[in-house]
Write a protein that holds these residues in place. Structure first.
Motif, PDB file in Angstrom:
ATOM      1  N   ALA A 126       0.824  -1.268   0.034  1.00  0.00           N
ATOM      2  CA  ALA A 126       0.057   0.231  -0.102  1.00  0.00           C
ATOM      3  C   ALA A 126       0.861   1.240   0.082  1.00  0.00           C
ATOM      4  O   ALA A 126       0.608   2.237  -0.554  1.00  0.00           O
ATOM      5  N   LYS A 127       1.930   1.273   0.822  1.00  0.00           N
ATOM      6  CA  LYS A 127       2.732   2.211   0.900  1.00  0.00           C
ATOM      7  C   LYS A 127       3.526   2.695  -0.456  1.00  0.00           C
ATOM      8  O   LYS A 127       3.667   3.634  -1.009  1.00  0.00           O
ATOM      9  N   SER A 128       3.907   1.306  -1.086  1.00  0.00           N
ATOM     10  CA  SER A 128       4.716   1.363  -2.421  1.00  0.00           C
ATOM     11  C   SER A 128       3.747   1.958  -3.696  1.00  0.00           C
ATOM     12  O   SER A 128       4.002   2.969  -4.282  1.00  0.00           O
ATOM     13  N   LYS A 129       2.414   1.668  -3.566  1.00  0.00           N
ATOM     14  CA  LYS A 129       1.532   2.128  -4.297  1.00  0.00           C
ATOM     15  C   LYS A 129       1.351   3.762  -3.996  1.00  0.00           C
ATOM     16  O   LYS A 129       1.357   4.492  -5.271  1.00  0.00           O
ATOM     17  N   GLU A 130       1.421   4.152  -3.094  1.00  0.00           N
ATOM     18  CA  GLU A 130       1.314   5.426  -2.465  1.00  0.00           C
ATOM     19  C   GLU A 130       2.299   6.258  -3.214  1.00  0.00           C
ATOM     20  O   GLU A 130       2.235   7.408  -3.670  1.00  0.00           O
ATOM     21  N   PHE A 131       3.592   5.873  -2.910  1.00  0.00           N
ATOM     22  CA  PHE A 131       4.804   6.379  -3.282  1.00  0.00           C
ATOM     23  C   PHE A 131       4.652   6.640  -4.915  1.00  0.00           C
ATOM     24  O   PHE A 131       5.092   7.424  -5.267  1.00  0.00           O
ATOM     25  N   MET A 132       4.035   5.827  -5.743  1.00  0.00           N
ATOM     26  CA  MET A 132       4.211   5.958  -6.999  1.00  0.00           C
ATOM     27  C   MET A 132       2.956   6.845  -7.764  1.00  0.00           C
ATOM     28  O   MET A 132       3.221   7.629  -8.613  1.00  0.00           O
ATOM     29  N   TRP A 133       1.850   6.778  -6.826  1.00  0.00           N
ATOM     30  CA  TRP A 133       1.059   7.680  -7.636  1.00  0.00           C
ATOM     31  C   TRP A 133       1.030   9.192  -6.853  1.00  0.00           C
ATOM     32  O   TRP A 133       0.602  10.406  -7.304  1.00  0.00           O
ATOM     33  N   ALA A 134       1.455   9.277  -5.691  1.00  0.00           N
ATOM     34  CA  ALA A 134       1.495  10.569  -4.803  1.00  0.00           C
ATOM     35  C   ALA A 134       2.903  11.317  -4.662  1.00  0.00           C
ATOM     36  O   ALA A 134       2.855  12.444  -4.637  1.00  0.00           O
ATOM     37  N   SER A 135       4.006  10.621  -4.906  1.00  0.00           N
ATOM     38  CA  SER A 135       5.312  11.126  -4.888  1.00  0.00           C
ATOM     39  C   SER A 135       5.808  12.066  -6.060  1.00  0.00           C
ATOM     40  O   SER A 135       5.709  11.752  -6.959  1.00  0.00           O
ATOM     41  N   GLU A 136       6.206  13.234  -5.627  1.00  0.00           N
ATOM     42  CA  GLU A 136       6.938  14.119  -6.772  1.00  0.00           C
ATOM     43  C   GLU A 136       8.253  13.608  -7.212  1.00  0.00           C
ATOM     44  O   GLU A 136       8.536  13.474  -8.559  1.00  0.00           O
ATOM     45  N   GLU A 137       8.864  12.560  -6.390  1.00  0.00           N
ATOM     46  CA  GLU A 137       9.994  12.097  -6.704  1.00  0.00           C
ATOM     47  C   GLU A 137       9.544  11.262  -7.882  1.00  0.00           C
ATOM     48  O   GLU A 137      10.596  11.010  -8.819  1.00  0.00           O
ATOM     49  N   PHE A 138       8.970  10.224  -7.633  1.00  0.00           N
ATOM     50  CA  PHE A 138       8.451   9.187  -8.624  1.00  0.00           C
ATOM     51  C   PHE A 138       8.118   9.845 -10.017  1.00  0.00           C
ATOM     52  O   PHE A 138       8.412   9.578 -11.058  1.00  0.00           O
ATOM     53  N   ASP A 139       7.156  11.109  -9.956  1.00  0.00           N
ATOM     54  CA  ASP A 139       6.930  11.609 -11.070  1.00  0.00           C
ATOM     55  C   ASP A 139       8.067  12.267 -11.809  1.00  0.00           C
ATOM     56  O   ASP A 139       8.028  12.151 -12.867  1.00  0.00           O
ATOM     57  N   ARG A 140       8.973  12.784 -11.124  1.00  0.00           N
ATOM     58  CA  ARG A 140      10.117  13.172 -11.997  1.00  0.00           C
ATOM     59  C   ARG A 140      10.987  12.314 -12.387  1.00  0.00           C
ATOM     60  O   ARG A 140      11.678  12.481 -13.450  1.00  0.00           O
ATOM     61  N   ASN A 141      11.090  11.228 -11.858  1.00  0.00           N
ATOM     62  CA  ASN A 141      12.144  10.101 -12.215  1.00  0.00           C
ATOM     63  C   ASN A 141      11.435   8.701 -12.034  1.00  0.00           C
ATOM     64  O   ASN A 141      11.936   8.127 -11.193  1.00  0.00           O
ATOM     65  N   PRO A 142      10.620   8.304 -12.829  1.00  0.00           N
ATOM     66  CA  PRO A 142       9.835   6.946 -12.402  1.00  0.00           C
ATOM     67  C   PRO A 142      10.746   5.788 -12.647  1.00  0.00           C
ATOM     68  O   PRO A 142      10.670   4.558 -12.357  1.00  0.00           O
ATOM     69  N   ILE A 143      12.039   5.975 -13.434  1.00  0.00           N
ATOM     70  CA  ILE A 143      13.201   4.961 -13.670  1.00  0.00           C
ATOM     71  C   ILE A 143      13.877   4.599 -12.551  1.00  0.00           C
ATOM     72  O   ILE A 143      14.131   3.489 -12.152  1.00  0.00           O
ATOM     73  N   GLY A 144      14.224   5.498 -11.960  1.00  0.00           N
ATOM     74  CA  GLY A 144      15.017   5.574 -10.462  1.00  0.00           C
ATOM     75  C   GLY A 144      16.515   6.013 -10.876  1.00  0.00           C
ATOM     76  O   GLY A 144      16.839   6.219 -11.849  1.00  0.00           O
ATOM     77  N   MET A 145      17.096   5.435  -9.714  1.00  0.00           N
ATOM     78  CA  MET A 145      18.520   5.879  -9.526  1.00  0.00           C
ATOM     79  C   MET A 145      19.523   4.504  -9.894  1.00  0.00           C
ATOM     80  O   MET A 145      19.141   3.497  -9.288  1.00  0.00           O
ATOM     81  N   HIS A 146      20.356   4.599 -10.649  1.00  0.00           N
ATOM     82  CA  HIS A 146      21.462   3.603 -10.816  1.00  0.00           C
ATOM     83  C   HIS A 146      22.027   3.223  -9.642  1.00  0.00           C
ATOM     84  O   HIS A 146      22.472   4.147  -8.854  1.00  0.00           O
TER      85      HIS A 146
END
Length: 188
Positions: A126-146
């Motif tokens: 549930a927290k992982s889903k929330e991070f994906m739809w609600a965080s600006e961090e994920f919106d800016r970089n959905p691929i993530g950090m190497h």
């Protein structure tokens, strides 16, 4: 609910051995031209079909279609221990990303298919889903950090917690010497 993925293969025995070793799947049925494997109570999670007349794909790593299949470890310790075990066998991921909600290592099976081995960063879907739809961090970089998994493993052996390692990875402190492309590497 998603149940399984089916692959066609020219390398049935190698594929069964790979998925047993890398993702912990065991054959429920293993015949001359097919195998069905699982890593839980389901009757199968992956089916492998070695049908007569199959042909190798053209430019598999750079065409549309399935990119990868993912398997999740329940804990960071299981996940990093799996990396260490595979690395000791010379099996290295081609791509490693901290997506924010997961830390993920990507391997290639004997047919060139991508296989993600991940751990949930929150320990709670549930927290992982929330991070994906609600965080600006994920919106800016959905691929993530190497990240370099050897550096992550060393940090773990040095006593850092998963939370500390995850924070450092998202901050770019474990970058690899060379940043790989996200698409599957050339295979065929």
């Amino acid at each position: 609910m998603f149940h399984h993925t089916t692959f066609t293969t020219l390398k049935l025995d190698e594929m069964v051995a790979f998925y047993e070793n890398v993702a912990g799947l065991e054959p429920v049925y293993y015949g001359e031209n097919a195998a069905w494997l699982t890593n839980d109570a389901a009757n199968h999670r992956i089916a492998l079909l070695a049908l007569p007349g199959m042909k190798a794909p053209d430019d598999k790593g750079h065409t549309i279609g399935l990119h990868h299949t993912a398997f999740e470890h329940r804990s960071f310790e299981q996940w990093i221990d799996n990396y260490d075990r595979l690395a000791a066998q010379g099996i290295e991921p081609f791509l490693n990303l901290d997506h924010g909600m997961t830390m993920s290592m990507y391997y290639q099976d004997p047919e060139g298919n991508g296989v993600e081995i991940q751990v949930d960063a929150f320990g709670d879907w549930a927290k992982s889903k929330e991070f994906m739809w609600a965080s600006e961090e994920f919106d800016r970089n959905p691929i993530g950090m190497h990240f370099d998994p050897a550096k992550v493993s060393a940090a773990h052996r040095a006593g850092l917690s998963f939370e500390e390692i995850h924070a450092k990875a998202t901050a770019g402190e474990y970058l690899p010497a060379v940043i790989p492309e996200v698409y599957l590497p050339e295979f065929w």
